[in-house]
Write a protein that holds these residues in place. Structure first.
Motif, PDB file in Angstrom:
ATOM      1  N   UNK A 101     -74.046  51.742 -41.033  1.00 22.51           N
ATOM      2  CA  UNK A 101     -74.568  53.106 -40.910  1.00 22.51           C
ATOM      3  C   UNK A 101     -74.071  53.758 -39.625  1.00 22.51           C
ATOM      4  N   UNK A 102     -74.057  53.009 -38.546  1.00 20.52           N
ATOM      5  CA  UNK A 102     -73.554  53.540 -37.274  1.00 20.52           C
ATOM      6  C   UNK A 102     -72.100  53.954 -37.364  1.00 20.52           C
ATOM      7  N   UNK A 103     -71.292  53.138 -38.015  1.00 22.13           N
ATOM      8  CA  UNK A 103     -69.875  53.466 -38.183  1.00 22.13           C
ATOM      9  C   UNK A 103     -69.702  54.713 -39.056  1.00 22.13           C
TER      10      UNK A 103
ATOM     11  N   UNK B 139     -81.019  50.183 -43.686  1.00 15.65           N
ATOM     12  CA  UNK B 139     -81.713  48.916 -43.441  1.00 15.65           C
ATOM     13  C   UNK B 139     -82.739  48.634 -44.532  1.00 15.65           C
ATOM     14  N   UNK B 140     -83.488  49.651 -44.940  1.00  8.32           N
ATOM     15  CA  UNK B 140     -84.488  49.455 -45.993  1.00  8.32           C
ATOM     16  C   UNK B 140     -83.819  49.040 -47.296  1.00  8.32           C
ATOM     17  N   UNK B 141     -82.722  49.690 -47.631  1.00  4.10           N
ATOM     18  CA  UNK B 141     -82.002  49.342 -48.860  1.00  4.10           C
ATOM     19  C   UNK B 141     -81.450  47.925 -48.802  1.00  4.10           C
ATOM     20  N   UNK B 142     -80.889  47.561 -47.662  1.00  5.97           N
ATOM     21  CA  UNK B 142     -80.328  46.217 -47.522  1.00  5.97           C
ATOM     22  C   UNK B 142     -81.413  45.154 -47.579  1.00  5.97           C
ATOM     23  N   UNK B 143     -82.532  45.404 -46.920  1.00  2.44           N
ATOM     24  CA  UNK B 143     -83.628  44.435 -46.916  1.00  2.44           C
ATOM     25  C   UNK B 143     -84.206  44.264 -48.315  1.00  2.44           C
ATOM     26  N   UNK B 144     -84.412  45.363 -49.015  1.00  2.00           N
ATOM     27  CA  UNK B 144     -84.938  45.283 -50.388  1.00  2.00           C
ATOM     28  C   UNK B 144     -83.949  44.593 -51.315  1.00  2.00           C
ATOM     29  N   UNK B 145     -82.667  44.906 -51.147  1.00  6.42           N
ATOM     30  CA  UNK B 145     -81.654  44.246 -51.963  1.00  6.42           C
ATOM     31  C   UNK B 145     -81.595  42.753 -51.725  1.00  6.42           C
ATOM     32  N   UNK B 146     -81.712  42.355 -50.467  1.00  7.92           N
ATOM     33  CA  UNK B 146     -81.708  40.929 -50.138  1.00  7.92           C
ATOM     34  C   UNK B 146     -82.939  40.255 -50.721  1.00  7.92           C
ATOM     35  N   UNK B 147     -84.076  40.928 -50.652  1.00  8.39           N
ATOM     36  CA  UNK B 147     -85.317  40.365 -51.202  1.00  8.39           C
ATOM     37  C   UNK B 147     -85.193  40.148 -52.708  1.00  8.39           C
ATOM     38  N   UNK B 148     -84.599  41.126 -53.399  1.00  6.66           N
ATOM     39  CA  UNK B 148     -84.416  40.997 -54.859  1.00  6.66           C
ATOM     40  C   UNK B 148     -83.441  39.882 -55.182  1.00  6.66           C
TER      41      UNK B 148
ATOM     42  N   UNK C 274     -81.728  36.023 -44.467  1.00  7.08           N
ATOM     43  CA  UNK C 274     -80.820  36.853 -45.255  1.00  7.08           C
ATOM     44  C   UNK C 274     -81.185  38.326 -45.088  1.00  7.08           C
ATOM     45  N   UNK C 275     -82.474  38.630 -45.111  1.00  5.06           N
ATOM     46  CA  UNK C 275     -82.928  40.005 -44.914  1.00  5.06           C
ATOM     47  C   UNK C 275     -82.551  40.529 -43.544  1.00  5.06           C
ATOM     48  N   UNK C 276     -82.695  39.696 -42.532  1.00 11.74           N
ATOM     49  CA  UNK C 276     -82.334  40.088 -41.172  1.00 11.74           C
ATOM     50  C   UNK C 276     -80.833  40.344 -41.058  1.00 11.74           C
ATOM     51  N   UNK C 277     -80.046  39.461 -41.638  1.00 10.05           N
ATOM     52  CA  UNK C 277     -78.585  39.639 -41.607  1.00 10.05           C
ATOM     53  C   UNK C 277     -78.179  40.892 -42.377  1.00 10.05           C
ATOM     54  N   UNK C 278     -78.809  41.126 -43.519  1.00 13.04           N
ATOM     55  CA  UNK C 278     -78.495  42.323 -44.308  1.00 13.04           C
ATOM     56  C   UNK C 278     -78.876  43.584 -43.553  1.00 13.04           C
ATOM     57  N   UNK C 279     -80.026  43.575 -42.887  1.00  9.08           N
ATOM     58  CA  UNK C 279     -80.472  44.742 -42.124  1.00  9.08           C
ATOM     59  C   UNK C 279     -79.539  45.011 -40.941  1.00  9.08           C
ATOM     60  N   UNK C 280     -79.121  43.963 -40.261  1.00  9.78           N
ATOM     61  CA  UNK C 280     -78.206  44.128 -39.127  1.00  9.78           C
ATOM     62  C   UNK C 280     -76.856  44.663 -39.595  1.00  9.78           C
ATOM     63  N   UNK C 281     -76.360  44.126 -40.680  1.00  7.86           N
ATOM     64  CA  UNK C 281     -75.092  44.609 -41.231  1.00  7.86           C
ATOM     65  C   UNK C 281     -75.191  46.057 -41.696  1.00  7.86           C
TER      66      UNK C 281
END
Length: 84
Positions: free
Chosen positions: A26-28, A72-81, A14-21
């Motif tokens: 962010x790129x867009x 990515x950091x925000x998404x990973x932390x959010x997924x972890x929570x 889930x963290x990996x998918x959130x970071x990739x998304x």
């Protein structure tokens, strides 16, 4: 397989998918904002155009790297929570 290992794998996926998304989003966002500000897409490191100055390439790299890292950091932390 214990439940802890299974949950850990799920959390990593889930963290990996959130970071990739987040990196994609962010790129867009960067492309859109850069185009609005400068009238063209941000330069890429492998662009061979003589029109592009090194400072513009360096600025695009710094801005892109910072924004992608924050997303990515925000998404990973959010997924972890969410999972933990």
């Amino acid at each position: 397989m214990s439940d802890d290992k299974s949950e850990s794998r799920i959390a990593k996926l889930v963290g990996l998918a959130a970071a990739a998304g987040a990196a994609w989003a962010a790129g867009k966002l960067i492309d859109s904002l850069w185009t609005k500000a400068f009238g063209h897409a941000p330069p890429k490191a492998d662009d061979d155009s003589d029109d592009i100055r090194f400072r513009e390439v360096a600025a695009a790299a710094v801005i892109s790297g910072a924004i992608v890292a924050l997303f990515r950091a925000s998404a990973t932390r959010g997924a972890r929570k969410l999972i933990g």
